[in-house]
Design a protein around this motif. Structure first.
Motif, mmCIF file in Angstrom:
data_model
loop_
_atom_site.group_PDB
_atom_site.id
_atom_site.type_symbol
_atom_site.label_atom_id
_atom_site.label_comp_id
_atom_site.label_asym_id
_atom_site.label_seq_id
_atom_site.Cartn_x
_atom_site.Cartn_y
_atom_site.Cartn_z
ATOM 1 N N PRO A 1 0.826 -1.210 0.000
ATOM 2 C CA PRO A 1 0.000 0.000 0.000
ATOM 3 C C PRO A 1 0.864 1.266 0.000
ATOM 4 O O PRO A 1 1.790 1.399 0.797
ATOM 5 C CB PRO A 1 -0.805 -0.129 1.299
ATOM 6 N N GLY A 2 0.576 2.156 -0.922
ATOM 7 C CA GLY A 2 1.364 3.367 -1.052
ATOM 8 C C GLY A 2 2.593 3.201 -1.914
ATOM 9 O O GLY A 2 3.281 4.181 -2.218
ATOM 10 N N GLY A 3 2.897 1.971 -2.323
ATOM 11 C CA GLY A 3 4.055 1.709 -3.181
ATOM 12 C C GLY A 3 3.735 1.960 -4.638
ATOM 13 O O GLY A 3 2.606 2.324 -4.994
ATOM 14 N N HIS A 4 4.725 1.733 -5.505
ATOM 15 C CA HIS A 4 4.569 2.062 -6.913
ATOM 16 C C HIS A 4 4.958 0.897 -7.831
ATOM 17 O O HIS A 4 5.856 0.122 -7.516
ATOM 18 C CB HIS A 4 5.446 3.259 -7.293
ATOM 19 N N LEU A 5 4.253 0.825 -8.937
ATOM 20 C CA LEU A 5 4.625 -0.038 -10.053
ATOM 21 C C LEU A 5 4.951 0.862 -11.229
ATOM 22 O O LEU A 5 4.172 1.760 -11.572
ATOM 23 C CB LEU A 5 3.467 -0.976 -10.434
ATOM 24 N N VAL A 6 6.117 0.649 -11.842
ATOM 25 C CA VAL A 6 6.502 1.380 -13.041
ATOM 26 C C VAL A 6 6.711 0.379 -14.170
ATOM 27 O O VAL A 6 7.499 -0.563 -14.032
ATOM 28 C CB VAL A 6 7.795 2.192 -12.828
ATOM 29 N N VAL A 7 5.978 0.556 -15.263
ATOM 30 C CA VAL A 7 6.139 -0.292 -16.444
ATOM 31 C C VAL A 7 6.895 0.510 -17.490
ATOM 32 O O VAL A 7 6.479 1.602 -17.874
ATOM 33 C CB VAL A 7 4.776 -0.743 -16.994
ATOM 34 N N VAL A 8 8.028 -0.040 -17.937
ATOM 35 C CA VAL A 8 8.866 0.607 -18.947
ATOM 36 C C VAL A 8 8.567 -0.049 -20.290
ATOM 37 O O VAL A 8 8.755 -1.253 -20.462
ATOM 38 C CB VAL A 8 10.360 0.451 -18.607
ATOM 39 N N THR A 9 8.099 0.729 -21.252
ATOM 40 C CA THR A 9 7.698 0.161 -22.529
ATOM 41 C C THR A 9 7.926 1.170 -23.653
ATOM 42 O O THR A 9 8.658 2.139 -23.494
ATOM 43 C CB THR A 9 6.219 -0.297 -22.471
ATOM 44 N N GLY A 10 7.308 0.932 -24.804
ATOM 45 C CA GLY A 10 7.430 1.817 -25.961
ATOM 46 C C GLY A 10 6.647 1.236 -27.124
ATOM 47 O O GLY A 10 6.070 0.140 -27.020
ATOM 48 N N LEU A 11 6.588 1.960 -28.245
ATOM 49 C CA LEU A 11 5.899 1.444 -29.427
ATOM 50 C C LEU A 11 6.564 0.170 -29.912
ATOM 51 O O LEU A 11 7.787 0.040 -29.872
ATOM 52 C CB LEU A 11 5.913 2.485 -30.548
ATOM 53 N N HIS A 12 5.746 -0.793 -30.378
ATOM 54 C CA HIS A 12 6.243 -2.068 -30.873
ATOM 55 C C HIS A 12 5.843 -2.262 -32.324
ATOM 56 O O HIS A 12 4.907 -1.634 -32.820
ATOM 57 C CB HIS A 12 5.679 -3.230 -30.032
ATOM 58 N N ARG A 13 6.556 -3.165 -32.992
ATOM 59 C CA ARG A 13 6.241 -3.515 -34.377
ATOM 60 C C ARG A 13 5.735 -4.945 -34.413
ATOM 61 O O ARG A 13 6.492 -5.896 -34.247
ATOM 62 C CB ARG A 13 7.498 -3.365 -35.244
ATOM 63 N N GLN A 14 4.419 -5.126 -34.575
ATOM 64 C CA GLN A 14 3.807 -6.457 -34.647
ATOM 65 C C GLN A 14 2.748 -6.433 -35.744
ATOM 66 O O GLN A 14 1.584 -6.137 -35.480
ATOM 67 C CB GLN A 14 3.183 -6.839 -33.291
ATOM 68 N N ASP A 15 3.170 -6.722 -36.971
ATOM 69 C CA ASP A 15 2.268 -6.603 -38.122
ATOM 70 C C ASP A 15 1.675 -5.194 -38.179
ATOM 71 O O ASP A 15 0.494 -5.001 -38.475
ATOM 72 C CB ASP A 15 1.143 -7.648 -38.054
ATOM 73 N N GLY A 16 2.483 -4.224 -37.892
ATOM 74 C CA GLY A 16 2.054 -2.839 -37.825
ATOM 75 C C GLY A 16 2.560 -2.219 -36.539
ATOM 76 O O GLY A 16 3.123 -2.900 -35.687
ATOM 77 N N VAL A 17 2.370 -0.930 -36.410
ATOM 78 C CA VAL A 17 2.828 -0.239 -35.206
ATOM 79 C C VAL A 17 1.814 -0.450 -34.091
ATOM 80 O O VAL A 17 0.620 -0.195 -34.263
ATOM 81 C CB VAL A 17 3.022 1.268 -35.476
ATOM 82 N N VAL A 18 2.293 -0.930 -32.943
ATOM 83 C CA VAL A 18 1.427 -1.238 -31.806
ATOM 84 C C VAL A 18 1.831 -0.372 -30.619
ATOM 85 O O VAL A 18 3.011 -0.308 -30.256
ATOM 86 C CB VAL A 18 1.536 -2.725 -31.411
ATOM 87 N N ASP A 19 0.864 0.285 -30.027
ATOM 88 C CA ASP A 19 1.093 1.065 -28.815
ATOM 89 C C ASP A 19 0.509 0.280 -27.642
ATOM 90 O O ASP A 19 -0.712 0.185 -27.495
ATOM 91 C CB ASP A 19 0.419 2.433 -28.923
#
Length: 256
Positions: free
Chosen positions: A156-174
């Motif tokens: 409780p009160g903690g954080h989750l950070v997801v590090v990501t970016g645009l991907h290429r999977q049969d087209g540009v995927v966000d």
């Protein structure tokens, strides 16, 4: 926006060569913004020592989960060269098979002040179903990013950070909208989207020479063809918190 240019070149975290690990400057930003002294910092999908090192320097207790024993070994060697023995005594590096981290994470449930998860272009968002099919070819096995499991590690009160970016999977995927929706379903609160700039900057301007060289390198990655240039000059950081926020949440928001 956070400046997060890597101090040195590092190995990419995907076969296409377009996904990069958390850099030293980015690791320091994350620990400073999202933790308090003595809290546990968990790095899921770790590929090097940077976040562990930043956590140790800040007086936190780091746990890094690797799926590659060789990278874990190199990371330990780097830590041993740069940190004293008493830091190494509280450093916890764990190795697991892709998609089979339930056992190695069981003791961390609801205990982390910060969980950082690196989502590469080869990881679908969903719920892990156990070990990957042992009969499948290694290059076809995708390690699912288990949203519920990652969220369940946050206190409780903690954080989750997801590090990501645009991907290429049969087209540009966000992947950003799906990640936000899934993490909300897991019970966490979405705080903000932070841009982590991978290019060195001088003052308020990106160094044009370095930018040209980086873009040329991007164009040499055939599997990333079709992605906008901006996709590989920055990473997207999605910041969430578990209900029961403390003043560290306010501090994280003010850092963005």
């Amino acid at each position: 926006m956070w400046l997060a240019a890597a101090d040195t070149e590092s190995a990419t975290t995907c076969r296409a060569g377009c996904c990069h690990p958390v850099s030293g400057p980015l690791a320091r930003h994350l620990v400073a913004a999202c933790t308090r002294l003595g809290e546990t910092v968990v790095h899921l999908g770790a590929s090097d020592h940077q976040l562990v090192s930043a956590a140790l320097t800040a007086g936190c207790l780091p746990v890094a989960v690797f799926t590659d024993v060789a990278r874990a070994g190199v990371s330990w060697s780097c830590l041993a060269r740069t940190h004293p023995d008493y830091d190494l005594e509280v450093t916890d590096l764990r190795v697991t098979e892709p998609g089979d981290d339930a056992c190695v994470l069981a003791d961390l449930a609801g205990s982390a002040g910060l969980v950082v998860a690196e989502l590469t272009c080869q990881q679908p968002v969903g719920h892990a179903t156990g070990r990957p099919d042992s009969e499948a070819e290694p290059e076809t096995v995708a390690e699912v990013f288990d949203v519920a499991r990652a969220a369940g590690l946050v206190k409780p009160g903690g954080h989750l950070v997801v590090v990501t970016g645009l991907h290429r999977q049969d087209g540009v995927v966000d992947p950003v909208p799906e990640i936000i929706a899934r993490v909300r379903e897991a019970g966490l609160v979405y705080l903000q989207h932070i841009i982590a700039l991978r290019h060195p900057a001088r003052g308020e301007r990106i160094d044009p020479g370095l930018a040209r060289r980086a873009l040329a390198a991007i164009e040499e990655l055939p599997e990333c063809a079709g992605l906008p240039a901006s996709a590989r000059v920055h990473a997207d950081l999605l910041l969430f918190t578990a209900p029961g926020a403390t003043e560290s949440t306010e501090r994280a928001g003010s850092e963005g």
